[in-house]
Scaffold this motif. Structure first.
Motif, PDB file in Angstrom:
ATOM      1  N   ALA A  65       0.834  -1.210   0.000  1.00  0.00           N
ATOM      2  CA  ALA A  65       0.000   0.000   0.000  1.00  0.00           C
ATOM      3  C   ALA A  65       0.867   1.259   0.000  1.00  0.00           C
ATOM      4  CB  ALA A  65      -0.946   0.002   1.196  1.00  0.00           C
ATOM      5  N   ALA A  66       2.002   1.214   0.688  1.00  0.00           N
ATOM      6  CA  ALA A  66       2.924   2.363   0.714  1.00  0.00           C
ATOM      7  C   ALA A  66       3.502   2.625  -0.677  1.00  0.00           C
ATOM      8  CB  ALA A  66       4.039   2.122   1.729  1.00  0.00           C
ATOM      9  N   HIS A  67       3.758   1.585  -1.443  1.00  0.00           N
ATOM     10  CA  HIS A  67       4.192   1.794  -2.830  1.00  0.00           C
ATOM     11  C   HIS A  67       3.100   2.500  -3.622  1.00  0.00           C
ATOM     12  CE1 HIS A  67       7.377  -1.244  -2.078  1.00  0.00           C
ATOM     13  NE2 HIS A  67       8.007  -0.591  -3.030  1.00  0.00           N
ATOM     14  N   VAL A  68       1.876   2.019  -3.468  1.00  0.00           N
ATOM     15  CA  VAL A  68       0.750   2.598  -4.204  1.00  0.00           C
ATOM     16  C   VAL A  68       0.555   4.069  -3.816  1.00  0.00           C
ATOM     17  CG1 VAL A  68      -1.748   2.465  -4.605  1.00  0.00           C
ATOM     18  CG2 VAL A  68      -0.398   0.360  -4.432  1.00  0.00           C
ATOM     19  N   LYS A  69       0.630   4.357  -2.534  1.00  0.00           N
ATOM     20  CA  LYS A  69       0.400   5.716  -2.020  1.00  0.00           C
ATOM     21  C   LYS A  69       1.672   6.571  -2.025  1.00  0.00           C
ATOM     22  CE  LYS A  69      -3.936   4.984  -0.797  1.00  0.00           C
ATOM     23  NZ  LYS A  69      -5.069   5.762  -1.290  1.00  0.00           N
ATOM     24  N   VAL A  70       2.777   6.030  -2.506  1.00  0.00           N
ATOM     25  CA  VAL A  70       4.085   6.697  -2.580  1.00  0.00           C
ATOM     26  C   VAL A  70       4.492   7.221  -1.194  1.00  0.00           C
ATOM     27  CG1 VAL A  70       5.549   8.229  -3.955  1.00  0.00           C
ATOM     28  CG2 VAL A  70       3.446   7.335  -4.950  1.00  0.00           C
ATOM     29  N   THR A 115      13.330   4.943  -5.499  1.00  0.00           N
ATOM     30  CA  THR A 115      12.103   4.243  -5.103  1.00  0.00           C
ATOM     31  C   THR A 115      10.902   5.175  -5.244  1.00  0.00           C
ATOM     32  OG1 THR A 115      13.343   2.837  -3.591  1.00  0.00           O
ATOM     33  CG2 THR A 115      10.970   2.960  -3.246  1.00  0.00           C
ATOM     34  N   ARG A 116      11.063   6.431  -4.836  1.00  0.00           N
ATOM     35  CA  ARG A 116       9.979   7.410  -4.949  1.00  0.00           C
ATOM     36  C   ARG A 116       9.568   7.606  -6.412  1.00  0.00           C
ATOM     37  NH1 ARG A 116       7.991  10.769  -1.578  1.00  0.00           N
ATOM     38  NH2 ARG A 116       9.762  10.738  -0.154  1.00  0.00           N
ATOM     39  N   VAL A 117      10.530   7.806  -7.288  1.00  0.00           N
ATOM     40  CA  VAL A 117      10.251   8.023  -8.711  1.00  0.00           C
ATOM     41  C   VAL A 117       9.560   6.793  -9.300  1.00  0.00           C
ATOM     42  CG1 VAL A 117      11.333   8.330 -10.987  1.00  0.00           C
ATOM     43  CG2 VAL A 117      12.080   9.723  -9.040  1.00  0.00           C
ATOM     44  N   TRP A 118      10.102   5.605  -8.995  1.00  0.00           N
ATOM     45  CA  TRP A 118       9.528   4.366  -9.531  1.00  0.00           C
ATOM     46  C   TRP A 118       8.095   4.154  -9.045  1.00  0.00           C
ATOM     47  CZ3 TRP A 118       8.688  -0.272  -6.594  1.00  0.00           C
ATOM     48  CH2 TRP A 118       8.250  -1.336  -7.359  1.00  0.00           C
TER      49      TRP A 118
END
Length: 160
Positions: A38-43, A65-68
């Motif tokens: 979920a953290a990836h989805v919500k950046v 990681t943020r950009v991706w």
């Protein structure tokens, strides 16, 4: 209802958001895995860093990681199984498939995530990629029954 991206079926504010915001700790390795997806989805990149075990942060690329994460379309998380990782355990493993699309196309990221509990808090240690299993081909002999179900020998049916 704002469904949680982790696929639990729960509302985001009652599922992964409290874990990501630091208002609640994950009780199991799977809960942490879901929150990390979920953290990836919500950046929410700070959470990804903070939930990684300090001994495993050496190669962590915060900016990359943020950009991706921001430039990917997230298509779902499937938990395939867990080994240990319960509240009373000290370590655990979660096998999962995360589906996403980035500039290179659609991906199925199949991994066995390893987790360790320290001071009552689950932390991600490493991910081991799961290689696709090779296709198995059943070879049909000439005199074997035909696979079409006709009852005839393969050589006299579909094997002609």
């Amino acid at each position: 209802m704002n469904s949680c991206p982790c696929g639990s079926g729960s509302d985001y504010i009652a599922c992964c958001e409290p874990i990501i915001a630091g208002k609640k700790t994950a009780e199991t390795a799977e809960e942490l895995m879901r929150a990390r997806y979920a953290a990836h989805v919500k950046v929410e990149i700070d959470f990804l860093y903070d939930s990684t075990h300090p001994e495993h942060r050496e190669w962590y690329d915060h900016k990359g990681t943020r950009v991706w994460a921001a430039n990917s379309e997230w298509h779902g998380l499937e938990i395939l199984g867990t080994t240990q990782g319960r509240p009373q355990d000290e370590q655990g493993e979660v096998e999962f498939v995360a589906r996403f699309r980035d500039g290179k196309g659609l991906h199925n990221h199949h991994e066995r995530g390893k987790f360790k509990k320290e001071e009552g808090r689950w932390l991600f240690t490493e991910g081991i990629m799961v290689k696709p299993k090779p296709l198995s081909v059943n070879k049909v002999g000439r005199n074997d029954p035909c696979t079409c179900g006709s009852g005839r020998k393969h050589k006299k049916c579909c094997g002609k």
